[in-house]
Design an enzyme around this catalytic site. Structure first.
Site, PDB file in Angstrom:
ATOM      1  N   GLY A  13     -66.679 -41.868 104.782  1.00 35.35           N
ATOM      2  CA  GLY A  13     -66.874 -40.871 103.731  1.00 35.35           C
ATOM      3  C   GLY A  13     -67.028 -41.489 102.359  1.00 35.35           C
ATOM      4  N   TYR A  14     -66.672 -40.712 101.342  1.00 42.67           N
ATOM      5  CA  TYR A  14     -66.810 -41.143  99.949  1.00 42.67           C
ATOM      6  C   TYR A  14     -65.940 -42.357  99.647  1.00 42.67           C
ATOM      7  CZ  TYR A  14     -69.502 -37.090  98.464  1.00 42.67           C
ATOM      8  OH  TYR A  14     -70.495 -36.168  98.283  1.00 42.67           O
ATOM      9  N   THR A  91     -58.169 -35.967 104.057  1.00 42.18           N
ATOM     10  CA  THR A  91     -56.824 -35.383 104.020  1.00 42.18           C
ATOM     11  C   THR A  91     -56.877 -34.114 103.158  1.00 42.18           C
ATOM     12  OG1 THR A  91     -56.332 -36.852 102.166  1.00 42.18           O
ATOM     13  CG2 THR A  91     -55.517 -37.527 104.310  1.00 42.18           C
ATOM     14  N   SER A 130     -56.616 -43.507 102.778  1.00 42.26           N
ATOM     15  CA  SER A 130     -56.746 -42.115 102.330  1.00 42.26           C
ATOM     16  C   SER A 130     -55.563 -41.787 101.425  1.00 42.26           C
ATOM     17  CB  SER A 130     -56.684 -41.151 103.515  1.00 42.26           C
ATOM     18  OG  SER A 130     -57.386 -41.632 104.613  1.00 42.26           O
ATOM     19  N   LEU A 163     -61.179 -45.594  92.971  1.00 41.40           N
ATOM     20  CA  LEU A 163     -62.539 -45.447  92.466  1.00 41.40           C
ATOM     21  C   LEU A 163     -62.806 -44.013  92.032  1.00 41.40           C
ATOM     22  CD1 LEU A 163     -64.541 -43.836  94.659  1.00 41.40           C
ATOM     23  CD2 LEU A 163     -64.311 -45.972  95.878  1.00 41.40           C
ATOM     24  N   GLU A 165     -65.919 -41.162  91.414  1.00 45.20           N
ATOM     25  CA  GLU A 165     -67.286 -40.938  91.858  1.00 45.20           C
ATOM     26  C   GLU A 165     -68.256 -41.095  90.693  1.00 45.20           C
ATOM     27  OE1 GLU A 165     -67.797 -37.452  94.297  1.00 45.20           O
ATOM     28  OE2 GLU A 165     -65.863 -37.878  95.217  1.00 45.20           O
ATOM     29  N   LYS A 267     -61.512 -35.919  76.995  1.00 47.66           N
ATOM     30  CA  LYS A 267     -62.674 -35.084  76.703  1.00 47.66           C
ATOM     31  C   LYS A 267     -62.395 -33.663  77.197  1.00 47.66           C
ATOM     32  CE  LYS A 267     -67.029 -34.701  75.393  1.00 47.66           C
ATOM     33  NZ  LYS A 267     -67.393 -34.896  73.990  1.00 47.66           N
ATOM     34  N   CYS A 276     -60.008 -34.961  94.238  1.00 46.24           N
ATOM     35  CA  CYS A 276     -58.694 -35.595  94.171  1.00 46.24           C
ATOM     36  C   CYS A 276     -57.675 -34.921  93.273  1.00 46.24           C
ATOM     37  CB  CYS A 276     -58.849 -37.037  93.703  1.00 46.24           C
ATOM     38  SG  CYS A 276     -59.567 -38.064  94.968  1.00 46.24           S
TER      39      CYS A 276
HETATM   40  C1  UDX Z   1     -60.595 -39.343  90.101  1.00 48.40           C
HETATM   41  C2  UDX Z   1     -59.888 -40.575  89.488  1.00 48.40           C
HETATM   42  O1  UDX Z   1     -60.490 -40.875  88.225  1.00 48.40           O
HETATM   43  C3  UDX Z   1     -59.980 -41.757  90.429  1.00 48.40           C
HETATM   44  O2  UDX Z   1     -59.263 -42.861  89.898  1.00 48.40           O
HETATM   45  C4  UDX Z   1     -59.409 -41.362  91.784  1.00 48.40           C
HETATM   46  O3  UDX Z   1     -59.524 -42.431  92.706  1.00 48.40           O
HETATM   47  C5  UDX Z   1     -60.117 -40.125  92.331  1.00 48.40           C
HETATM   48  O4  UDX Z   1     -60.045 -39.057  91.382  1.00 48.40           O
HETATM   49  P1  UDX Z   1     -63.126 -38.540  90.302  1.00 48.40           P
HETATM   50  O5  UDX Z   1     -62.551 -37.246  90.792  1.00 48.40           O
HETATM   51  O6  UDX Z   1     -64.231 -39.161  91.074  1.00 48.40           O
HETATM   52  O7  UDX Z   1     -61.969 -39.654  90.210  1.00 48.40           O
HETATM   53  O8  UDX Z   1     -63.678 -38.324  88.826  1.00 48.40           O
HETATM   54  P2  UDX Z   1     -63.092 -38.376  87.346  1.00 48.40           P
HETATM   55  O9  UDX Z   1     -64.029 -39.156  86.513  1.00 48.40           O
HETATM   56  O10 UDX Z   1     -61.675 -38.754  87.288  1.00 48.40           O
HETATM   57  O11 UDX Z   1     -63.236 -36.847  86.869  1.00 48.40           O
HETATM   58  C6  UDX Z   1     -62.502 -35.798  87.462  1.00 48.40           C
HETATM   59  C7  UDX Z   1     -62.795 -34.506  86.726  1.00 48.40           C
HETATM   60  O12 UDX Z   1     -62.232 -34.520  85.420  1.00 48.40           O
HETATM   61  C8  UDX Z   1     -64.293 -34.214  86.527  1.00 48.40           C
HETATM   62  O13 UDX Z   1     -64.538 -32.856  86.750  1.00 48.40           O
HETATM   63  C9  UDX Z   1     -64.534 -34.587  85.073  1.00 48.40           C
HETATM   64  O14 UDX Z   1     -65.613 -33.908  84.517  1.00 48.40           O
HETATM   65  C10 UDX Z   1     -63.218 -34.164  84.455  1.00 48.40           C
HETATM   66  N1  UDX Z   1     -62.911 -34.873  83.196  1.00 48.40           N
HETATM   67  C11 UDX Z   1     -62.733 -36.229  83.186  1.00 48.40           C
HETATM   68  C12 UDX Z   1     -62.737 -34.143  82.010  1.00 48.40           C
HETATM   69  O15 UDX Z   1     -62.876 -32.914  82.010  1.00 48.40           O
HETATM   70  N2  UDX Z   1     -62.418 -34.822  80.866  1.00 48.40           N
HETATM   71  C13 UDX Z   1     -62.235 -36.170  80.822  1.00 48.40           C
HETATM   72  O16 UDX Z   1     -61.935 -36.703  79.735  1.00 48.40           O
HETATM   73  C14 UDX Z   1     -62.403 -36.901  82.028  1.00 48.40           C
HETATM   74  P1  ADP Z   2     -62.945 -39.096 101.609  1.00 49.24           P
HETATM   75  O1  ADP Z   2     -63.456 -38.442 100.341  1.00 49.24           O
HETATM   76  O2  ADP Z   2     -61.430 -39.214 101.623  1.00 49.24           O
HETATM   77  O3  ADP Z   2     -63.622 -40.380 101.945  1.00 49.24           O
HETATM   78  P2  ADP Z   2     -64.600 -37.662 103.505  1.00 49.24           P
HETATM   79  O4  ADP Z   2     -64.402 -36.271 104.010  1.00 49.24           O
HETATM   80  O5  ADP Z   2     -65.778 -37.967 102.629  1.00 49.24           O
HETATM   81  O6  ADP Z   2     -63.230 -38.063 102.800  1.00 49.24           O
HETATM   82  O7  ADP Z   2     -64.673 -38.686 104.739  1.00 49.24           O
HETATM   83  C1  ADP Z   2     -63.764 -38.770 105.766  1.00 49.24           C
HETATM   84  C2  ADP Z   2     -64.524 -39.102 107.073  1.00 49.24           C
HETATM   85  O8  ADP Z   2     -63.558 -39.399 108.082  1.00 49.24           O
HETATM   86  C3  ADP Z   2     -65.387 -37.967 107.622  1.00 49.24           C
HETATM   87  O9  ADP Z   2     -66.729 -38.414 107.706  1.00 49.24           O
HETATM   88  C4  ADP Z   2     -64.787 -37.676 109.020  1.00 49.24           C
HETATM   89  O10 ADP Z   2     -65.778 -37.399 110.003  1.00 49.24           O
HETATM   90  C5  ADP Z   2     -64.094 -38.987 109.345  1.00 49.24           C
HETATM   91  N1  ADP Z   2     -63.006 -38.871 110.329  1.00 49.24           N
HETATM   92  C6  ADP Z   2     -61.960 -38.016 110.319  1.00 49.24           C
HETATM   93  N2  ADP Z   2     -61.140 -38.238 111.380  1.00 49.24           N
HETATM   94  C7  ADP Z   2     -61.670 -39.283 112.080  1.00 49.24           C
HETATM   95  C8  ADP Z   2     -61.279 -40.006 113.274  1.00 49.24           C
HETATM   96  N3  ADP Z   2     -60.168 -39.707 113.944  1.00 49.24           N
HETATM   97  N4  ADP Z   2     -62.080 -41.012 113.701  1.00 49.24           N
HETATM   98  C9  ADP Z   2     -63.198 -41.337 113.005  1.00 49.24           C
HETATM   99  N5  ADP Z   2     -63.617 -40.717 111.888  1.00 49.24           N
HETATM  100  C10 ADP Z   2     -62.866 -39.702 111.412  1.00 49.24           C
END
Ligand code: UDX
Ligand code: ADP
Ligand code: UDX
Length: 466
Positions: A13-14, A91, A130, A163, A165, A267, A276
């Site tokens: 996944g991501y 999760t 995760s 990380l 996104e 911001k 997350c």
């Molecule tokens: C977040 C954490 O930054 C990262 O460390 C963790 O591993 C996963 O969750 P992410 O959700 O990918 O990452 O993006 P992030 O850049 O944190 O932004 C989250 C949200 O907050 C977005 O909707 C963003 O637009 C918003 N945001 C962020 C604000 O509104 N203001 C800010 O100053 C920063």
């Molecule tokens: P994240 O953002 O935490 O990476 P995602 O939903 O993007 O979560 O990715 C999680 C991936 O894990 C999915 O592609 C799902 O199919 C896979 N997955 C879940 N359970 C299992 C398993 N038991 N074996 C293999 N792959 C799995």
């Protein structure tokens, strides 16, 4: 000491995909196999069009794929070959049962763990990647140990991923820190060293933090809670700004210049989204309640409540400004992703805005450069939002440009801070809108006075109307 030569990542996944692709890129001596039960996802990873959009990801994957980086559905085989296994499965927040709406659904983690226990024919280091509630590693350990034999042992590590996104590859190549938690036993510390050695291929060792297992697990929830808390704090201040004539950008800048506060994550916005922040805070709330710490739970819950309030407040401001009704009015919604540079819409504020506009019987015209129409229909058709796609389609139109979205509308609403929205030809847009033409900037990216000179009535989060 164990030297890792073969890594398997369960979950493409991501998190698992980009993380392990970067490990393969930086460690040509290690074979990395990313497995998933979802065959369509794996096929996409093996194709020319990867299943997730992330700047720089294509180059990294194409450089190592089928050399030391493999994508496969053969979970069992990859697990067996590996000496270290990342568990990167989803999760989600539980939808039903005990802890519904708060607790993490650990069914996927458990099933992946049982899968490892069932098939492993040699000792493994199992790494929890995760985001999971504190002490999940303990459950994983119990399952694995109950299934191990005299000659097979499992060591558990926690190695949360930080990380974000949109900047995932950069975050992975140049991390602020890598965190590795282990049981403080000789075997645990040995496993920790083995994973440190993997990251040390490219991460300076002073950036690799080693802790006990529980500190590592909690740090991930804590870091996300602290980041989200900053946004809710600044969003709470934005409401005061709108009522007083202070400007939230000026306030945030002035505060952020204090080295103790710092400028990042201040911001103001229409609300944070993403997979997350909300999930991790709700996990923390649930954990606090389980630990009989209701004041702590209430403190963190307020961060999520304020975020919901911010979205509601923005919608109310739009309706009030449009003469207290948006029924049958046409609204252009620019941006649907939860932030720029990603096609991800999970928990995006745009979904809540759109849902509210639909409930008020507005006609919404949506444009996002990276989110597919199918995704938008799916997000808006979820139960509890609008019952089915056909109903949704009566209320929304998805367009292929911002200009097309804005045609004959009464208002433009900026929901995502895409760079391209800053440089649109707003004079051209103004000419094609109904008058008076309104702009509601939920991301503070537009030059309000310039727009006002064109003729727009501009409303920006954290600023009084001009
Ligand atoms: C977040 C954490 O930054 C990262 O460390 C963790 O591993 C996963 O969750 P992410 O959700 O990918 O990452 O993006 P992030 O850049 O944190 O932004 C989250 C949200 O907050 C977005 O909707 C963003 O637009 C918003 N945001 C962020 C604000 O509104 N203001 C800010 O100053 C920063
Ligand atoms: P994240 O953002 O935490 O990476 P995602 O939903 O993007 O979560 O990715 C999680 C991936 O894990 C999915 O592609 C799902 O199919 C896979 N997955 C879940 N359970 C299992 C398993 N038991 N074996 C293999 N792959 C799995
Ligand atoms: C504070 C602000 O720092 C200063 O900028 C403002 O002008 C006045 O208020 P002060 O009250 O003198 O200054 O002390 P400060 O160092 O901020 O500490 C305030 C309290 O917080 C103290 O009780 C300190 O022990 C406590 N604190 C500080 C913590 O408990 N943890 C910390 O990490 C920092």
């Amino acid at each position: 000491m164990t030297h890792v030569k073969n890594i398997c990542c369960i979950g493409a996944g991501y998190v698992g995909g980009p993380t392990c692709a970067v490990i393969a890129y930086k460690c040509p001596d290690i074979k990395v196999t990313i497995v998933d039960v979802n065959a369509i996802r794996i096929a996409a990873w093996n194709s020319g069009r990867l299943p997730i959009y992330e700047p720089g990801l294509d180059e990294i994957v194409f450089a190592r794929r089928n050399k030391n980086l493999f994508f496969s559905t053969e979970v069992e085989k990859a697990v067996n070959e590996a000496d270290l296994i990342f568990v990167s499965v989803n999760t989600p927040t539980k939808k039903t049962g005990v802890g519904a709406g708060y607790a993490a659904d650990l069914a996927y983690v458990e099933s992946a763990t049982r899968g490892i226990a069932d098939v492993a024919k040699s000792s493994k280091i199992v790494v929890e990647k995760s985001t999971v509630p504190c002490r999940t590693a303990e459950s994983m350990r119990t399952i694995l140990e109950a299934n191990s034999s005299d000659d097979i042992r499992f060591d558990i590590l926690s190695n949360p991923e930080f990380l974000a996104e949109g900047t995932a590859i950069n975050d992975l190549l140049y991390p602020d820190r890598v965190l590795i938690g282990a049981l403080q036993t000789p075997e645990g510390l040995n496993a920790q060293k083995a994973l440190v050695e993997v990251y040390a291929h490219w991460v300076p060792t002073e950036r690799i933090i080693t802790t006990n297992l529980w500190s590592s697990e909690l740090s991930k929830l804590a870091a996300n809670a602290l980041l989200a808390q900053r946004i809710s704090s600044v969003n709470a201040l934005s409401a005061i700004c709108e009522a007083t004539g202070a400007d939230i950008d000026e306030v945030a800048y002035a505060c952020g210049r204090d080295a103790r506060i710092g400028p990042k994550f201040l911001k103001a916005s229409v609300g944070f989204g993403g997979s997350c922040f909300q999930k991790d805070i709700l996990n923390l709330v649930y954990l606090s309640e389980q630990l009989n710490l209701p004041e702590v739970a209430a403190y963190w819950k307020q961060v999520v409540d304020l975020n919901e309030y911010q979205k509601k407040r923005f919608v109310s401001r739009i309706i009030k400004t449009l003469f207290n009704t948006i029924t049958n009015k046409r609204i252009a919604l620019l941006g649907f992703a939860f932030k720029k540079d990603t096609g991800d819409t999970r928990e995006s504020a745009a979904i809540t805005l759109c849902k509210n506009f639909i409930q008020e019987n507005a006609k919404v015209r949506i444009y996002d450069p990276k989110v597919s129409s199918e995704q938008i229909y799916m997000d808006l058709s979820e139960p509890g939002i609008v019952d089915n796609t056909e109903e949704v389609k009566k209320h929304i139109t998805i367009t292929s440009s911002a200009y097309e979205a804005a045609d004959n509308t009464d208002a433009i609403v900026i929901a995502t801070e895409w760079d391209e929205f800053k440089t649109l030809d707003y004079e051209k847009i103004y000419d094609r809108m109904n008058k008076p033409a309104f702009i509601f900037d939920g991301r503070l990216i537009l030059d309000a006075s310039k727009l006002q000179n064109i003729g727009f009535r501009v409303h920006t989060i954290g600023r009084a109307a001009i």
